[in-house]
Design a protein around this motif. Structure first.
Motif, PDB file in Angstrom:
ATOM      1  N   GLN A 171      42.163 145.806  77.092  1.00  0.00           N
ATOM      2  CA  GLN A 171      40.836 145.444  76.597  1.00  0.00           C
ATOM      3  C   GLN A 171      40.950 144.710  75.253  1.00  0.00           C
ATOM      4  O   GLN A 171      40.307 143.690  75.045  1.00  0.00           O
ATOM      5  CB  GLN A 171      39.976 146.702  76.425  1.00  0.00           C
ATOM      6  N   ASN A 172      41.778 145.215  74.362  1.00  0.00           N
ATOM      7  CA  ASN A 172      41.961 144.578  73.053  1.00  0.00           C
ATOM      8  C   ASN A 172      42.561 143.177  73.189  1.00  0.00           C
ATOM      9  O   ASN A 172      42.199 142.272  72.444  1.00  0.00           O
ATOM     10  CB  ASN A 172      42.835 145.437  72.143  1.00  0.00           C
ATOM     11  N   ALA A 173      43.466 143.010  74.119  1.00  0.00           N
ATOM     12  CA  ALA A 173      44.131 141.719  74.291  1.00  0.00           C
ATOM     13  C   ALA A 173      43.252 140.695  75.003  1.00  0.00           C
ATOM     14  O   ALA A 173      43.303 139.511  74.687  1.00  0.00           O
ATOM     15  CB  ALA A 173      45.431 141.909  75.066  1.00  0.00           C
ATOM     16  N   CYS A 174      42.440 141.148  75.960  1.00  0.00           N
ATOM     17  CA  CYS A 174      41.663 140.231  76.803  1.00  0.00           C
ATOM     18  C   CYS A 174      40.174 140.191  76.469  1.00  0.00           C
ATOM     19  O   CYS A 174      39.458 139.340  76.985  1.00  0.00           O
ATOM     20  CB  CYS A 174      41.799 140.634  78.273  1.00  0.00           C
ATOM     21  N   ASN A 175      39.699 141.119  75.685  1.00  0.00           N
ATOM     22  CA  ASN A 175      38.270 141.318  75.397  1.00  0.00           C
ATOM     23  C   ASN A 175      37.510 141.843  76.610  1.00  0.00           C
ATOM     24  O   ASN A 175      36.291 141.889  76.606  1.00  0.00           O
ATOM     25  CB  ASN A 175      37.602 140.064  74.850  1.00  0.00           C
ATOM     26  N   TYR A 176      38.214 142.181  77.655  1.00  0.00           N
ATOM     27  CA  TYR A 176      37.660 142.867  78.818  1.00  0.00           C
ATOM     28  C   TYR A 176      38.820 143.267  79.716  1.00  0.00           C
ATOM     29  O   TYR A 176      39.980 142.980  79.396  1.00  0.00           O
ATOM     30  CB  TYR A 176      36.636 142.002  79.562  1.00  0.00           C
ATOM     31  N   LEU A 177      38.512 143.943  80.824  1.00  0.00           N
ATOM     32  CA  LEU A 177      39.554 144.352  81.767  1.00  0.00           C
ATOM     33  C   LEU A 177      39.466 143.466  83.006  1.00  0.00           C
ATOM     34  O   LEU A 177      38.613 143.683  83.876  1.00  0.00           O
ATOM     35  CB  LEU A 177      39.379 145.820  82.177  1.00  0.00           C
ATOM     36  N   PRO A 178      40.316 142.449  83.086  1.00  0.00           N
ATOM     37  CA  PRO A 178      40.302 141.607  84.282  1.00  0.00           C
ATOM     38  C   PRO A 178      40.592 142.453  85.523  1.00  0.00           C
ATOM     39  O   PRO A 178      41.376 143.405  85.463  1.00  0.00           O
ATOM     40  CB  PRO A 178      41.428 140.603  84.037  1.00  0.00           C
ATOM     41  N   GLU A 179      39.959 142.113  86.632  1.00  0.00           N
ATOM     42  CA  GLU A 179      40.119 142.882  87.865  1.00  0.00           C
ATOM     43  C   GLU A 179      41.587 143.026  88.256  1.00  0.00           C
ATOM     44  O   GLU A 179      42.036 144.101  88.640  1.00  0.00           O
ATOM     45  CB  GLU A 179      39.338 142.211  88.996  1.00  0.00           C
ATOM     46  N   GLU A 180      42.345 141.940  88.130  1.00  0.00           N
ATOM     47  CA  GLU A 180      43.761 141.995  88.511  1.00  0.00           C
ATOM     48  C   GLU A 180      44.561 142.948  87.626  1.00  0.00           C
ATOM     49  O   GLU A 180      45.568 143.507  88.052  1.00  0.00           O
ATOM     50  CB  GLU A 180      44.405 140.604  88.525  1.00  0.00           C
ATOM     51  N   SER A 181      44.095 143.167  86.391  1.00  0.00           N
ATOM     52  CA  SER A 181      44.811 144.089  85.506  1.00  0.00           C
ATOM     53  C   SER A 181      44.722 145.528  86.019  1.00  0.00           C
ATOM     54  O   SER A 181      45.672 146.293  85.886  1.00  0.00           O
ATOM     55  CB  SER A 181      44.290 143.996  84.068  1.00  0.00           C
ATOM     56  N   LEU A 182      43.589 145.888  86.627  1.00  0.00           N
ATOM     57  CA  LEU A 182      43.438 147.240  87.161  1.00  0.00           C
ATOM     58  C   LEU A 182      44.415 147.475  88.314  1.00  0.00           C
ATOM     59  O   LEU A 182      45.009 148.545  88.427  1.00  0.00           O
ATOM     60  CB  LEU A 182      41.999 147.498  87.598  1.00  0.00           C
ATOM     61  N   ALA A 183      44.601 146.463  89.138  1.00  0.00           N
ATOM     62  CA  ALA A 183      45.553 146.583  90.246  1.00  0.00           C
ATOM     63  C   ALA A 183      46.979 146.707  89.708  1.00  0.00           C
ATOM     64  O   ALA A 183      47.779 147.510  90.214  1.00  0.00           O
ATOM     65  CB  ALA A 183      45.438 145.386  91.176  1.00  0.00           C
ATOM     66  N   LEU A 184      47.291 145.944  88.665  1.00  0.00           N
ATOM     67  CA  LEU A 184      48.631 146.023  88.071  1.00  0.00           C
ATOM     68  C   LEU A 184      48.885 147.403  87.460  1.00  0.00           C
ATOM     69  O   LEU A 184      49.959 147.988  87.648  1.00  0.00           O
ATOM     70  CB  LEU A 184      48.808 144.936  87.005  1.00  0.00           C
ATOM     71  N   TYR A 204      33.763 154.722  79.743  1.00  0.00           N
ATOM     72  CA  TYR A 204      33.910 154.468  78.310  1.00  0.00           C
ATOM     73  C   TYR A 204      33.246 153.150  77.927  1.00  0.00           C
ATOM     74  O   TYR A 204      33.581 152.095  78.444  1.00  0.00           O
ATOM     75  CB  TYR A 204      35.395 154.442  77.909  1.00  0.00           C
ATOM     76  N   LYS A 205      32.310 153.235  76.994  1.00  0.00           N
ATOM     77  CA  LYS A 205      31.579 152.043  76.553  1.00  0.00           C
ATOM     78  C   LYS A 205      32.490 151.022  75.867  1.00  0.00           C
ATOM     79  O   LYS A 205      32.211 149.834  75.867  1.00  0.00           O
ATOM     80  CB  LYS A 205      30.439 152.442  75.616  1.00  0.00           C
ATOM     81  N   ALA A 206      33.599 151.463  75.319  1.00  0.00           N
ATOM     82  CA  ALA A 206      34.523 150.543  74.654  1.00  0.00           C
ATOM     83  C   ALA A 206      35.268 149.657  75.650  1.00  0.00           C
ATOM     84  O   ALA A 206      35.862 148.664  75.260  1.00  0.00           O
ATOM     85  CB  ALA A 206      35.532 151.323  73.816  1.00  0.00           C
ATOM     86  N   LEU A 207      35.223 150.019  76.923  1.00  0.00           N
ATOM     87  CA  LEU A 207      35.882 149.226  77.957  1.00  0.00           C
ATOM     88  C   LEU A 207      34.830 148.419  78.706  1.00  0.00           C
ATOM     89  O   LEU A 207      33.700 148.857  78.872  1.00  0.00           O
ATOM     90  CB  LEU A 207      36.644 150.134  78.928  1.00  0.00           C
ATOM     91  N   SER A 208      35.217 147.231  79.148  1.00  0.00           N
ATOM     92  CA  SER A 208      34.276 146.368  79.849  1.00  0.00           C
ATOM     93  C   SER A 208      34.963 145.674  81.017  1.00  0.00           C
ATOM     94  O   SER A 208      36.091 145.193  80.879  1.00  0.00           O
ATOM     95  CB  SER A 208      33.721 145.317  78.891  1.00  0.00           C
ATOM     96  N   LEU A 209      34.263 145.591  82.136  1.00  0.00           N
ATOM     97  CA  LEU A 209      34.774 144.879  83.301  1.00  0.00           C
ATOM     98  C   LEU A 209      34.308 143.427  83.321  1.00  0.00           C
ATOM     99  O   LEU A 209      34.688 142.670  84.199  1.00  0.00           O
ATOM    100  CB  LEU A 209      34.338 145.589  84.590  1.00  0.00           C
ATOM    101  N   THR A 210      33.477 143.063  82.346  1.00  0.00           N
ATOM    102  CA  THR A 210      33.020 141.680  82.244  1.00  0.00           C
ATOM    103  C   THR A 210      33.493 141.093  80.918  1.00  0.00           C
ATOM    104  O   THR A 210      33.608 141.813  79.924  1.00  0.00           O
ATOM    105  CB  THR A 210      31.478 141.594  82.326  1.00  0.00           C
ATOM    106  N   PRO A 211      33.766 139.797  80.904  1.00  0.00           N
ATOM    107  CA  PRO A 211      34.262 139.169  79.669  1.00  0.00           C
ATOM    108  C   PRO A 211      33.284 139.326  78.508  1.00  0.00           C
ATOM    109  O   PRO A 211      32.070 139.281  78.683  1.00  0.00           O
ATOM    110  CB  PRO A 211      34.408 137.698  80.048  1.00  0.00           C
ATOM    111  N   LYS A 212      33.844 139.527  77.334  1.00  0.00           N
ATOM    112  CA  LYS A 212      33.060 139.599  76.104  1.00  0.00           C
ATOM    113  C   LYS A 212      33.436 138.397  75.238  1.00  0.00           C
ATOM    114  O   LYS A 212      34.482 137.790  75.422  1.00  0.00           O
ATOM    115  CB  LYS A 212      33.348 140.897  75.356  1.00  0.00           C
ATOM    116  N   GLY A 213      32.581 138.105  74.276  1.00  0.00           N
ATOM    117  CA  GLY A 213      32.809 136.963  73.410  1.00  0.00           C
ATOM    118  C   GLY A 213      33.954 137.174  72.434  1.00  0.00           C
ATOM    119  O   GLY A 213      34.399 138.301  72.201  1.00  0.00           O
ATOM    120  N   LYS A 214      34.401 136.080  71.881  1.00  0.00           N
ATOM    121  CA  LYS A 214      35.411 136.143  70.821  1.00  0.00           C
ATOM    122  C   LYS A 214      34.879 136.998  69.681  1.00  0.00           C
ATOM    123  O   LYS A 214      35.617 137.743  69.054  1.00  0.00           O
ATOM    124  CB  LYS A 214      35.706 134.721  70.342  1.00  0.00           C
TER     125      LYS A 214
END
Length: 160
Positions: free
Chosen positions: A31-44, A63-73
């Motif tokens: 999440q910190n690196a991508c600003n969200y959790l890309p779907e493929e990351s969950l599979a990995l 957890y509200k700190a995690l997001s499945l959708t992209p967030k802004g810079k």
């Protein structure tokens, strides 16, 4: 820099033992690196630590700190706790929608901003409070909002 390459996500995962108990820590780092959790990351992550993808989705939505959708810079959080609400945080949210041209939780077209309403940031005496990244802004109104956002535009004081 926003990470989206599978090999970069792989590198994040390799920093931890391949054990289920590290699931949340790995997701937080992604999440910190991508600003969200890309779907493929969950599979990995699922393949690496042996946790079903459904369980990782459960963590990501709990957890509200995690997001499945992209967030802004630049992630904007508007406090809507009691003091902030009484001092106009609702108007601030309306102004953000107008200025940025997106709904709460959405990403601006340029990828610079996303905003969300949060329950409390613990700064009641400064109400209404807005937080961008880790910077707190007190007694924010529409006029202050525009000036604050300019600091985060490309070439601005806080453009990282």
């Amino acid at each position: 820099m926003i990470v989206t390459e599978p090999h970069q996500i792989q590198k994040i995962m390799e920093a931890y033992p391949a054990e289920q108990r590290y699931a949340l820590a790995i997701l937080q780092d992604i999440q910190n690196a991508c600003n969200y959790l890309p779907e493929e990351s969950l599979a990995l992550v699922s393949g690496r630590i042996g946790v079903p993808v459904a369980q990782l989705y459960s963590l990501a939505t709990f957890y509200k700190a995690l997001s499945l959708t992209p967030k802004g810079k630049h992630i904007i959080k508007v406090c809507d706790g009691t003091a902030c609400h009484m001092c106009g945080s609702s108007s601030l949210l309306i102004s953000l929608k107008q200025v940025l041209g997106v709904e709460e939780g959405e990403l601006t077209a340029d990828g610079q901003f996303s905003y969300e309403c949060v329950n409390c940031v613990g700064s009641c005496a400064l109400a209404p409070v807005m937080v961008i990244n880790a910077n707190y802004y007190a007694k924010v109104n529409t006029e202050k909002l525009v000036a604050i956002l300019e600091k985060y535009q490309p070439g601005g004081e806080f453009d990282e």
